[in-house]
Every structure is written in C-alpha cells, then in structure tokens.
Design a protein around this motif. Structure first.
Motif, PDB file in Angstrom:
ATOM      1  N   LEU A   4     -56.575 -25.845 -42.161  1.00 52.96           N
ATOM      2  CA  LEU A   4     -57.474 -26.961 -41.899  1.00 52.96           C
ATOM      3  C   LEU A   4     -56.693 -28.169 -41.390  1.00 52.96           C
ATOM      4  CD1 LEU A   4     -60.292 -28.221 -42.055  1.00 52.96           C
ATOM      5  CD2 LEU A   4     -59.807 -28.829 -44.448  1.00 52.96           C
ATOM      6  N   TRP A  25     -53.885 -28.035 -39.818  1.00 54.41           N
ATOM      7  CA  TRP A  25     -53.450 -27.692 -38.459  1.00 54.41           C
ATOM      8  C   TRP A  25     -54.576 -27.894 -37.449  1.00 54.41           C
ATOM      9  CZ3 TRP A  25     -54.543 -22.690 -35.864  1.00 54.41           C
ATOM     10  CH2 TRP A  25     -53.948 -22.615 -34.604  1.00 54.41           C
ATOM     11  N   SER A  26     -55.805 -27.551 -37.834  1.00 51.50           N
ATOM     12  CA  SER A  26     -56.939 -27.715 -36.919  1.00 51.50           C
ATOM     13  C   SER A  26     -57.169 -29.174 -36.562  1.00 51.50           C
ATOM     14  CB  SER A  26     -58.207 -27.121 -37.543  1.00 51.50           C
ATOM     15  OG  SER A  26     -58.652 -27.907 -38.642  1.00 51.50           O
ATOM     16  N   GLN A  27     -56.726 -30.093 -37.436  1.00 48.65           N
ATOM     17  CA  GLN A  27     -56.881 -31.518 -37.178  1.00 48.65           C
ATOM     18  C   GLN A  27     -55.666 -32.121 -36.500  1.00 48.65           C
ATOM     19  OE1 GLN A  27     -57.669 -32.909 -41.150  1.00 48.65           O
ATOM     20  NE2 GLN A  27     -59.777 -32.154 -41.162  1.00 48.65           N
ATOM     21  N   ARG A  74     -53.389 -30.187 -33.952  1.00 44.51           N
ATOM     22  CA  ARG A  74     -52.974 -28.954 -33.282  1.00 44.51           C
ATOM     23  C   ARG A  74     -51.569 -29.025 -32.700  1.00 44.51           C
ATOM     24  NH1 ARG A  74     -56.580 -24.801 -32.203  1.00 44.51           N
ATOM     25  NH2 ARG A  74     -58.130 -24.794 -33.881  1.00 44.51           N
ATOM     26  N   GLY A  99     -49.876 -24.151 -38.551  1.00 43.84           N
ATOM     27  CA  GLY A  99     -50.577 -22.903 -38.270  1.00 43.84           C
ATOM     28  C   GLY A  99     -49.791 -21.700 -38.730  1.00 43.84           C
TER      29      GLY A  99
END
Length: 386
Positions: free
Chosen positions: A25, A27-29, A31, A37
């Motif tokens: 999560l 990492w998704s914010q 990238r 990741g």
C-alpha cells in the motif's frame, strides 16, 4: 517457555501478510520507491513459505521441505533486490533466482535430500548470503546519509550471522531426532525469529523510504529549479554557519545587460545563459564554495577563509571565464558579468550575511557605473581590481 508451533506459524503468517499488504500500500502511494514493492512481495512470498513449513507432516515432504525452502530463499532474494533498487542499482534477475534454483537442484540428488545436516548447511549458507549481501548493499558510510541506514544494515548482518550459526551447530551437535515433536519445536523457533525480523525489516525499510522522501523535499526547497544550485534561503543558511566561525568574503555577481538578452533573443536563451554561467562559475570557484542564486540574474558565493586579495583574484577568474562563454543557441552572443566583493563578519550576528551582501551590492553598483564587466572591492573607498 513452551512455543506452540501451530500458533506461532499462524501468527507469523498473519503478521507477514499484514506487513506485506501495508508495504505494498505504501508503494502504491510512492511508486518511485520500487524497493517497497520488492519488500511487500518478499513478505507475502515469505508468508507462503512459512505456511508450507507449518504443514510439515500434513503435506508431502517435497512441499514442506523442498518447495518451502526454495520459496523462502526467493523471499530473501526479493529483499536483496529491494535494497539494490533503493540504491538505484540494477536488479539482477539471474542472481535473484540463483538461490532457489541451487536449492531445488540439490534436492534432486537423493543422498543430499536424505541428509538433514546437508540440507541445513546448504539452505543456511544461501539464506545467510542473501542477508549479508543485502546488508552490504545498504551500507554506505560515505554516501547518502539516512538515519535508518546503519540500523537496517546491522539488523540484516545480524540475521546473516544468526542463520550461518546453524552451520557449525549442525556440524558439532548430534543430529536431532526426526520425530514430530522436535520438528514442531524448531518450526516454532524459526517462525518466532522470522516474525521478529519481518517486523523490524519492514519498519526500517519504510523508515528509509520516508527519510529519503523528506531529504528530497528539503533539497527541492533549497535548490534553484533552473540552475540546480542553492537558492537564496539555502545560501543564507550556509553563510550564517560559516560566518559564525570567522570572517569571510562575499562575491556578488550580476550578469550584464541580461534584460536585453531576454528581450532580444527570448527567455530560452536567457535561461541558457544563466545555466551556463553557473556551470562556468562552479568550474573555477574553489571546491566546497557556498554558491547560490539570489534571484533573476544575480548570484553570490561565500569564501570563508579567503582574504580580500584572494577573493578579488577568484572574482577576476570567474569574470574572465564568463567572458569566454558562447551559448549554443546564439554562439555570437558575448556574456559578461560584474562583481562586487566585500569581506567581514565573524561576530556571530544573524544579520552578518545580509550586511555583507549590502556592502557587496554597493561595490557591484559601482562596477556597473564604471562600465560593467569588472570587479570592484567594497571598503572605505570603492576600488576596481586592476
């Protein structure tokens, strides 16, 4: 204290899945931080391996021994890949897969697979190696300074030593019995240790990502976006620290007829002149000089240990170097700079830098009045450098 293997396995898997999901999560914010990741994937892969370890005796041994250890080695490789990605280095997919492939190939050899000691030694050697190279990847004493870098390296190095300690223990201690009680005890111990390292590594990796982001934001706030040098705020801060230790010289630069350059050739050429001036100035200024853009076509630098004569010589060197500039967009354009030089400070006053800038500005004004493209020293009587 008695360690209950099923409970420890369940708790470890639960924590690894939760930490993996939270890391992914994060990492998704952000990238751009690919390391998160890799780490999130490593935790989920590790949870699958621990699950297979915990099913020992309930599933075939080739799953709970062969595949489980290969999957765990893959998780270790993903953590190493995350560290390399964090350092901006290429992720070697071949070496990432090397540990699991070596382990699976060895398991295909019957005498090796039948030997508990051989399995422990090889698996420990490979897992410890992954941890050690990860620790080495993150260890950069002279590189980017992040508070969590040393703790992360030390933690991973300690994990490598702990894993490698199983090798001499296997060679020295008698082979444990193969019954389920002994197996479940060691599964519980390994699950508990894995749980501790999972939480610690996750926290430290996310701290590293946060610290780097904060450092990048600080650099952005202190950097002139066009030229890449310090802005006025950062230059003033560095100058105050230098002036607190003793007198210093300030050079104030102003590019001559810069408005005419913008009006005649356009802002693209004007920007190229500003960038070119900074490139030339940094090449001839002493190493470590505090150099920044005050605004527009005005720049300044601080020379902490320079006397008036040395400061004047440095200013003249910059002036002569700038006179040789020829922008690529307009090779016929001659660029010149006027320089005001002032020296003083050393009392520790917060306004010293601004006072020196004021003196240098008077000298710069005189340089402009005398025809530009020259160096003038501030003092009781403003005088031009011969």
């Amino acid at each position: 204290m008695k360690l209950d293997a099923p409970t420890m396995v369940t708790v470890t898997v639960f924590v690894m899945v939760v930490m993996g999901a939270l890391t992914l999560l994060s990492w998704s914010q952000a990238r751009q931080t690919r390391a998160l990741g890799f780490l999130g994937a490593a935790q989920l892969v590790g949870a699958a391996a621990v699950t297979l370890f915990g099913l020992r005796g309930l599933v075939p041994d080739w799953l709970s021994i062969g595949v489980a250890n290969a999957v765990m080695l893959g998780a270790n490789g993903l953590i190493w890949s995350g560290a390399r990605s964090f350092e901006g280095r290429r992720v070697p997919l071949l070496w990432l897969a090397a540990g699991p492939v070596i382990w699976l190939a060895a398991c295909l050899v019957p005498p090796f697979y039948a030997s508990l000691g051989a399995r422990v030694i090889l698996c420990s050697a490979l897992a410890g190696l992954y941890c050690a190279v990860t620790a080495r990847t993150l260890w950069h004493p002279g590189g980017e300074r992040l508070p969590s870098r040393a703790p992360a390296s030390i933690l991973l190095a300690s994990e490598a030593l702990l894993i490698w300690a199983r090798i001499p223990a296997t060679l020295i201690l008698p082979t444990p019995p193969t019954g389920i009680p002994g197996q479940t005890f060691w599964v519980a111990v390994l699950s508990f240790v894995g749980l501790l390292y999972t939480v610690a590594v996750s926290v430290l990796f996310m701290a590293l990502a946060k610290e780097r982001l904060e450092a990048e934001q600080r650099r952005a706030a202190e950097t002139d976006p066009l030229t890449g040098i310090a802005n006025r705020r950062a230059l003033a801060s560095e100058a105050r620290r230098a002036l607190a230790t003793g007198p210093a010289a300030v050079l104030l630069f102003d590019l001559d007829h810069f408005k005419r350059v913008n009006d005649t050739f356009g802002h693209a050429v004007g920007d190229a002149v500003l960038v070119g001036f900074c490139t030339v100035a940094r090449q001839v200024l002493p190493a470590g000089t505090a150099f920044g853009r005050l605004g527009g076509e005005e720049f300044a630098c601080l020379l902490p240990t320079a006397g008036t004569g040395e400061a004047a010589r440095i200013a003249e060197t910059v002036r002569l170097a700038v006179a040789t500039m020829r922008p690529d967009l307009v090779p016929s354009l001659a660029v010149t700079v006027s320089v005001g030089v002032a020296r003083g400070g050393g009392t520790g006053s917060a306004s010293e830098f601004e006072s020196l800038l004021g003196l240098a500005d008077r000298a710069l004004y005189q340089a402009k009045a005398q025809g530009r493209d020259r160096v003038v020293l501030a003092g009781p009587e403003l005088r031009q450098v011969a």
